[in-house]
Design an enzyme around this catalytic site. Structure first.
Site, mmCIF file in Angstrom:
data_model
loop_
_atom_site.group_PDB
_atom_site.id
_atom_site.type_symbol
_atom_site.label_atom_id
_atom_site.label_comp_id
_atom_site.label_asym_id
_atom_site.label_seq_id
_atom_site.Cartn_x
_atom_site.Cartn_y
_atom_site.Cartn_z
ATOM 1 C CG HIS A 146 11.155 8.071 -1.987
ATOM 2 N ND1 HIS A 146 11.765 6.877 -2.276
ATOM 3 C CD2 HIS A 146 9.814 7.862 -2.097
ATOM 4 C CE1 HIS A 146 10.832 5.979 -2.568
ATOM 5 N NE2 HIS A 146 9.643 6.548 -2.460
ATOM 6 C CG ASP A 176 6.773 2.678 0.322
ATOM 7 O OD1 ASP A 176 5.947 3.444 0.835
ATOM 8 O OD2 ASP A 176 7.028 2.676 -0.900
ATOM 9 C CG HIS A 202 7.632 3.394 -4.741
ATOM 10 N ND1 HIS A 202 6.350 3.559 -4.237
ATOM 11 C CD2 HIS A 202 7.512 3.398 -6.090
ATOM 12 C CE1 HIS A 202 5.498 3.667 -5.241
ATOM 13 N NE2 HIS A 202 6.170 3.561 -6.371
ATOM 14 C CG ASP A 224 3.531 2.191 -1.594
ATOM 15 O OD1 ASP A 224 4.030 1.435 -0.736
ATOM 16 O OD2 ASP A 224 4.099 3.222 -1.995
#
Length: 308
Positions: free
Chosen positions: A122, A159, A161, A243
């Site tokens: 990120h 992931d 996200h 996740d």
């Protein structure tokens, strides 16, 4: 050949506030799960500023050092914190992906897994966010291109996200293909299929909430694998976040451990076809400790099998 496990105890000194999902216990559980595996265990070196300026400006690095607290935590954004050990942890995490890239490209190991934190996908060019300080996967890609002279590299990020930071850092890099699958809608809100990069070098795979591994497998088979084969990267970098697991508290995808095993196996098979099996994987998210540990172990078991 063998799989390298690259980590450092400094990554346990990045301490977040009580109740924060990105906590020391994450890495402890992953390392415990990997203890029985026959891995080449490597101590992560400390990255240098000259490494990190491949992707981040020096002023950004200086600003993080200036913000480092002597005690407790400092908050950088709504959910990203630093403690006194965070800079060393982040530089070790960056050093791990650099070492992994050197070892894989040098033929010392078949592939490598970097068990590190803070995570990286990120962090944008000059913005820490989403628990991340440095863009580790993007750093590995630029290191391979600039220092090892590769013509093409690919990053695959599963992931839950969206890897907005990796996308930002490699948006203008025509030699890097960035592929990410992510739940949508979900924080950080990026990752639309229309986001394609400056050189048609970005492929986003949005997945709806409550979808399962079956939808993921279909999307990867139809879109991700053909794109990788067409691009022919000389190194495959994996942003391995766990996740998307059905037990994770921060998202609503319903993958199982077998889904992470499957996607890892398929990616390794493609890497065997097109780039001599050269894979560098780096830990990203995963916030249910048991699901994280089990999924990471399955991922690394597939890396081990591929390296034989």
């Amino acid at each position: 050949m063998i799989t390298a496990l690259i980590t450092h105890a400094d990554c346990l000194t990045h301490v977040t506030p009580a109740g924060h999902p990105e906590r020391v216990a994450r890495l402890e559980h992953v390392l415990h799960a990997l203890e029985p595996l026959d891995l080449l265990r490597v101590t992560a070196p400390m990255a240098e500023d000259s490494d990190l300026t491949l992707i981040h400006p020096q002023a950004y690095l200086d600003g993080l050092r200036k913000a480092l607290p002597d005690t407790g935590n400092v908050q950088l954004d709504s959910d990203t914190y630093m403690s006194p050990g965070s800079i060393n942890a982040a530089y070790r995490a960056a050093g791990a992906v650099l070492k992994a890239t050197d070892m894989v490209l040098g033929g010392d190991v078949g592939n490598a897994f970097c068990a590190i934190r803070p995570p990286g996908h990120h962090a944008e060019t000059a913005t820490p966010m989403g628990f991340c300080l440095f863009g580790n996967a993007a750093l590995a890609a630029k290191h391979a291109l600039e220092r090892h002279g590769l013509a093409r590299v690919a990053v695959v990020d599963f992931d839950v996200h969206h890897g907005n930071g990796t996308q930002d850092l490699l948006w203008n890099e025509s030699r890097a293909l960035t592929i990410t699958s992510q739940q949508m809608p979900l924080w950080p809100g990026t990752g639309e299929a229309s986001e394609r990069g400056a050189h048609d070098n970005v492929l986003n795979i949005p997945l709806p909430p409550q979808s399962t591994g079956a939808e993921m497998r279909a999307a990867y088979t139809a879109q991700v694998f053909p794109r990788l084969r067409a691009f022919q990267p000389e190194l495959l970098i994996i942003s391995a976040g766990f996740d998307a697991h059905q037990d994770d508290p921060l998202a609503q995808l319903n993958w199982t451990v077998d889904d992470f095993r499957w996607v890892t196996r398929e990616l390794c098979q493609i890497a065997a076809e097109i780039c001599g099996g050269r894979v560098v994987s780096t830990l990203e998210g995963g916030y249910d400790l048991t699901a994280l540990a089990n999924s990471a172990k399955a991922h690394v078991e597939e890396l081990l099998e591929a390296a034989k």
